[in-house]
Design an enzyme around this catalytic site. Structure first.
Site, PDB file in Angstrom:
ATOM      1  N   SER A  66      37.960  18.721  17.786  1.00 29.85           N
ATOM      2  CA  SER A  66      36.338  18.686  17.850  1.00 29.85           C
ATOM      3  C   SER A  66      35.840  19.525  19.204  1.00 29.85           C
ATOM      4  O   SER A  66      36.215  20.645  18.749  1.00 29.85           O
ATOM      5  CB  SER A  66      36.305  17.193  18.145  1.00 29.85           C
ATOM      6  OG  SER A  66      34.957  16.807  17.935  1.00 29.85           O
ATOM      7  N   LYS A 124      12.873   2.584  19.090  1.00 34.38           N
ATOM      8  CA  LYS A 124      13.244   2.436  20.296  1.00 34.38           C
ATOM      9  C   LYS A 124      14.635   1.578  20.676  1.00 34.38           C
ATOM     10  O   LYS A 124      14.724   0.445  19.984  1.00 34.38           O
ATOM     11  CB  LYS A 124      12.198   2.017  21.283  1.00 34.38           C
ATOM     12  CG  LYS A 124      12.487   1.855  22.718  1.00 34.38           C
ATOM     13  CD  LYS A 124      12.873   3.280  23.590  1.00 34.38           C
ATOM     14  CE  LYS A 124      13.189   2.906  24.885  1.00 34.38           C
ATOM     15  NZ  LYS A 124      13.590   4.070  25.523  1.00 34.38           N
TER      16      LYS A 124
END
Length: 256
Positions: A114, A166
């Protein structure tokens, strides 16, 4: 307390004091020796181990290597499973700038996956052990969901937010389909950025790029076959590459 006992305590105090001073002097001498080595031509060796975060000190060190005229080349040892996207990006940028100034080699350890692999891509040459685990080219977002646990113990979380998205992914409630879709777009965008860097830096064929971009992990042998790494070996091969790249034969290897 007898005078004899007091005398022995005094001797013990001064002995302890002397040992501390002696230890500090030895440390100063050793430190001076390493600093002296850095003041003459050498190959710099740095190590990145463990999870990757936005490490200002590491990136500043890489910058110093790039501008130090005594650093003729850099060997980067990587043993990392990856970490934050921003952390890997920051170090990738720093190493890319370094590689424009002087030759660099990444030597992969037990694991370089990664973000650990992304950092390696910024160097001129990638060397891996045959059984190194590398690849895992992709992006992941994970978070716990405690909503069922809280419900079982009788706790409700009341939320007032400015819009539906949100803090739409959090510990206390399952995400809505809209939230999953929005965050998947962020993941996909970041993945395309990662994949694009690998494609550009490693010059992979379309077939190999598609193979390595599924998030899989490969041994060093398979990674070489797919074009993710250049050589099977370790530090000796890295030094040999630098000796062929520039005139570094006989130049010492110094840890930074």
């Amino acid at each position: 307390m007898s005078k004899q006992k007091k005398g022995l305590e005094g001797v013990g105090f001064y002995l302890h004091f002397f040992l501390v001073i002696f230890g500090l002097v030895i440390l100063a001498i050793v430190n001076s020796f390493f600093e002296y080595e850095k003041k003459s031509p050498h190959i710099a060796r740095i190590k990145i181990e463990g999870p990757i975060f936005d490490d200002f000190s590491l990136n500043r060190l890489i910058y110093k290597l790039g501008i130090d005229p005594n650093v003729k080349g850099v060997i980067l040892h990587i043993n990392s499973p990856g970490g934050s996207v921003v952390g890997a990006e920051a170090t990738f940028v720093a190493l890319s700038q370094l590689s424009e100034e002087k030759p660099s080699v990444a030597v992969l350890g037990e694991t370089a996956t990664s973000g650990g692999y992304l950092i390696a891509v910024a160097t001129d040459k990638i060397i891996s052990r045959s059984n190194t685990l590398t690849g895992s080219i992709g992006v992941i977002l994970q978070y716990p969901n405690l909503s069922k646990f809280l419900k079982n113990i009788g706790i409700d979380i009341n939320t007032i937010r400015s819009s539906d998205l949100k803090a739409s992914i959090n510990f206390f409630e399952p995400p809505t389909p809209k939230a999953i879709e929005e965050h998947k777009q962020v993941i996909d965008e970041t993945f395309l950025w990662f994949k694009g860097l690998v494609a550009e830096k490693r010059n992979l064929s379309d077939v190999n790029l598609e193979t390595v971009s599924q998030g899989g992990v490969f041994t060093g042998r398979k990674a070489k076959e797919l074009g993710l790494v250049d050589l099977i070996g370790g530090e000796r091969e890295a030094i040999k590459y630098l000796e062929e790249k520039i005139d570094t034969k006989g130049v010492p290897l110094v840890d930074w």
